[in-house]
Design an enzyme around this catalytic site. Structure first.
Site, PDB file in Angstrom:
ATOM      1  CD  GLU B 153      16.196 -14.037 -12.848  1.00 26.46           C
ATOM      2  OE1 GLU B 153      15.110 -14.498 -13.232  1.00 26.46           O
ATOM      3  OE2 GLU B 153      16.369 -13.560 -11.710  1.00 26.46           O
ATOM      4  CG  ASP B 173       7.804 -16.099  -9.186  1.00 24.70           C
ATOM      5  OD1 ASP B 173       7.588 -14.890  -8.995  1.00 24.70           O
ATOM      6  OD2 ASP B 173       8.252 -16.861  -8.307  1.00 24.70           O
ATOM      7  CE  LYS B 175       6.010 -17.074  -5.489  1.00 21.26           C
ATOM      8  NZ  LYS B 175       6.860 -15.875  -5.527  1.00 21.26           N
ATOM      9  CD  GLN B 238       2.911  -1.102   1.632  1.00 17.44           C
ATOM     10  OE1 GLN B 238       3.822  -0.944   0.821  1.00 17.44           O
ATOM     11  NE2 GLN B 238       2.145  -0.124   2.044  1.00 17.44           N
ATOM     12  CE1 TYR B 242       6.293  -0.329  -1.224  1.00 16.96           C
ATOM     13  CE2 TYR B 242       8.435  -0.878  -0.304  1.00 16.96           C
ATOM     14  CZ  TYR B 242       7.063  -0.752  -0.166  1.00 16.96           C
ATOM     15  OH  TYR B 242       6.471  -1.042   1.029  1.00 16.96           O
ATOM     16  CG  LEU B 244       3.347  -1.989 -11.555  1.00 19.10           C
ATOM     17  CD1 LEU B 244       2.444  -1.853 -10.341  1.00 19.10           C
ATOM     18  CD2 LEU B 244       2.695  -1.386 -12.785  1.00 19.10           C
ATOM     19  CG  HIS B 245       6.342  -6.920  -9.038  1.00 19.37           C
ATOM     20  ND1 HIS B 245       6.669  -5.885  -8.170  1.00 19.37           N
ATOM     21  CD2 HIS B 245       6.006  -7.963  -8.249  1.00 19.37           C
ATOM     22  CE1 HIS B 245       6.541  -6.300  -6.927  1.00 19.37           C
ATOM     23  NE2 HIS B 245       6.128  -7.554  -6.934  1.00 19.37           N
ATOM     24  CG  HIS B 247       2.514 -11.536  -8.267  1.00 22.10           C
ATOM     25  ND1 HIS B 247       3.566 -12.188  -7.683  1.00 22.10           N
ATOM     26  CD2 HIS B 247       2.534 -10.275  -7.769  1.00 22.10           C
ATOM     27  CE1 HIS B 247       4.190 -11.365  -6.860  1.00 22.10           C
ATOM     28  NE2 HIS B 247       3.576 -10.189  -6.894  1.00 22.10           N
TER      29      HIS B 247
END
Lengths: 318, 318
Positions: B153, B173, B175, B238, B242, B244-245, B247
């Site tokens: 990517e 993203d 989406k 959650q 796992y 860290l990101h 949004h």
């Protein structure tokens, strides 16, 4: 064409054919809802179109017997995608609502307001928000006091403890029709008038908040058969009125604005942060936090909060 | 009727007429979407019906020229409400998707999972969640590491700082189709592999988190013309993986599950709580909080967390 007399205007297809479009007031494309402003026979009108939804119970019947035409636009076995046209429709395509004549007040009410995120420090709360709250006459929340005093909506109350300091009342929210349990929506109103927002909460309020949580759980189980792990309890910031209240919503009621992070604060999180806070008179974590939320740009707090943030950023740069 | 050969099955109205209904797998009534399980010519099939939505641009045209029938069911001037039928439809009524033959895997994927709220104390995190995270092979987040290493990517990346401790990457993203700015959705991936969830964050991470916030703001302004006060930045708990990101979503993208309080934690709130936390090695407020969130009852954490909560409640009663 003769001059239109608003009081005589009938709502029918011929009248709708005279619609001249002015502008879109607001829309929610995902649910097929749009408010249009225009004129019907030269009279100001707001027309709301809302797509009807196929009842789930009819879905199987539609597949078997209800289709007139099918255009397959993707075939990648076992996956097929198509557009379909219904043969006949026993249910309507649209719900159309009209306000005619529409006044400026109607137009303002249905016009989408521009909104923006704001961040409010503890200092900004004391200096800007507290005076804003005090600027309202007490009559603004008189309707809450009337419910708490048993003067209004008494027949709707599910639970009631009149203790002036620690008591509270649970009642169905007006948004809930009390038929579908997955749309369950209750409101908890506290008796005390001393808590304007969650910033006023201290560890001393923990017994009341824990009792609210437990009583909501038992009330929902006993009255509606809804288990406690199917409920989301939250507090709004900014609230729509400055008297502490808790929203109780079934977890199946998803994705509406009032549950969005920033606007909504889980009662569980509020309790946990108070448990980790020092005892009063030390300010709680909730009192000290910077709170970030969405606000309409015409809200009375918007300009003062933005100006305060800009002056903080100026100082940081200097 | 001859025995059906799934490989030959054509998707057409005659095939759909053979649909025998077994059960509803899942539904979203507000958007007119339903997944049905059944058989098409004796072959297992999933049929998805999704209501088409009237394009907003056609709304005015529909009011003027598109109606065949109007039933007024409420008239309380200036308010009128009616059901309406369209005269003809250039756009389809429904999108119908079929999976046939449908396997057990397909059926499970489209079956609504029962969900419930759980509360996770700091002790439960250490005892239950940390071992759960460690139970996954590192290959599970290999796709994240491939993006961070520039192997995947790379052409999509909007911002990139390769510092292994404080660096991070911003990319659209999957989406987001990158056409509508009000649907803007970006993801921020940190370079460090040391932060599994927001419970691992400490005040030492504040410079990185503040830089993420500032860089998201400048990236959105420069690349998309979207101002910082039109963005909501949040972290899931959650999380679905796992590492860290963060949004990044435009405020006009409303009301979807991923922004619901409990699941989503505003980056602004996280930063504020870390600012109020003692320095490491003292645990942060986020590490000490009880976190409450919705979980599928088949999620690997569900049963252990429920059992741990019940044992706490037993002890409190005793």
């Amino acid at each position: 064409m003769t001059e239109a007399d608003p009081s005589e205007l009938p709502l029918d297809i011929d009248t709708l054919k005279t619609f001249t479009f002015t502008r879109v007031l607001s829309q929610a494309p995902s649910s097929g809802s749009v408010y249009l402003l225009g004129k019907l026979r030269d009279v100001d009108a707001i027309v709301h179109l809302q797509q009807s939804v196929l009842p789930t119970e009819q879905a199987s019947e539609v597949i078997q017997h209800g289709l007139e035409r099918l255009d397959v636009y993707l075939e990648n076995r076992p996956y097929f995608s198509s557009h379909a046209w219904l043969a006949s429709r026993s249910f309507p395509d649209l719900v159309i609502k009209v306000i005619c004549p529409a006044t400026e007040t109607h137009i303002k009410k249905y016009t989408a307001q521009e909104r923006a995120m704001v961040s409010e420090t503890a200092e900004m709360y004391e200096r800007i928000v507290v005076p804003y709250i005090h600027s309202f006459p007490p009559s603004r929340v008189e309707w809450v006091y009337n419910i708490l005093a048993g003067k209004k909506e008494a027949e709707r109350v599910l639970y009631k403890d009149d203790d002036p300091d620690h008591g509270f009342m649970i009642l169905p929210d007006l948004k809930w029709d009390q038929t579908s349990m997955s749309a369950l929506y209750l409101t908890v109103l506290v008796q005390t008038r001393s808590i304007r927002t969650l910033r006023d909460l201290t560890p001393a309020h923990l017994p009341m908040l824990n009792k609210i949580r437990q009583t909501v759980y038992s009330t929902c189980a006993e009255n509606f058969g809804v288990a406690k792990n199917k409920l989301r309890l939250f507090i709004h910031y900014q609230p729509s009125y400055y008297h502490l209240h808790v929203h109780v919503v079934h977890i199946e009621s998803e994705g509406f604005m009032g549950m969005t992070v920033g606007q909504a604060h889980l009662l569980d999180d509020v309790i946990s942060l108070l448990e980790l806070s020092p005892p009063a008179p030390e300010p709680s974590i909730l009192a000290r936090m910077t709170l970030t939320y969405l606000l309409g740009v015409e809200h009375g707090l918007y300009q003062p909060l933005v100006e305060a943030s800009e002056s903080i950023e100026e100082k940081e740069k200097a």
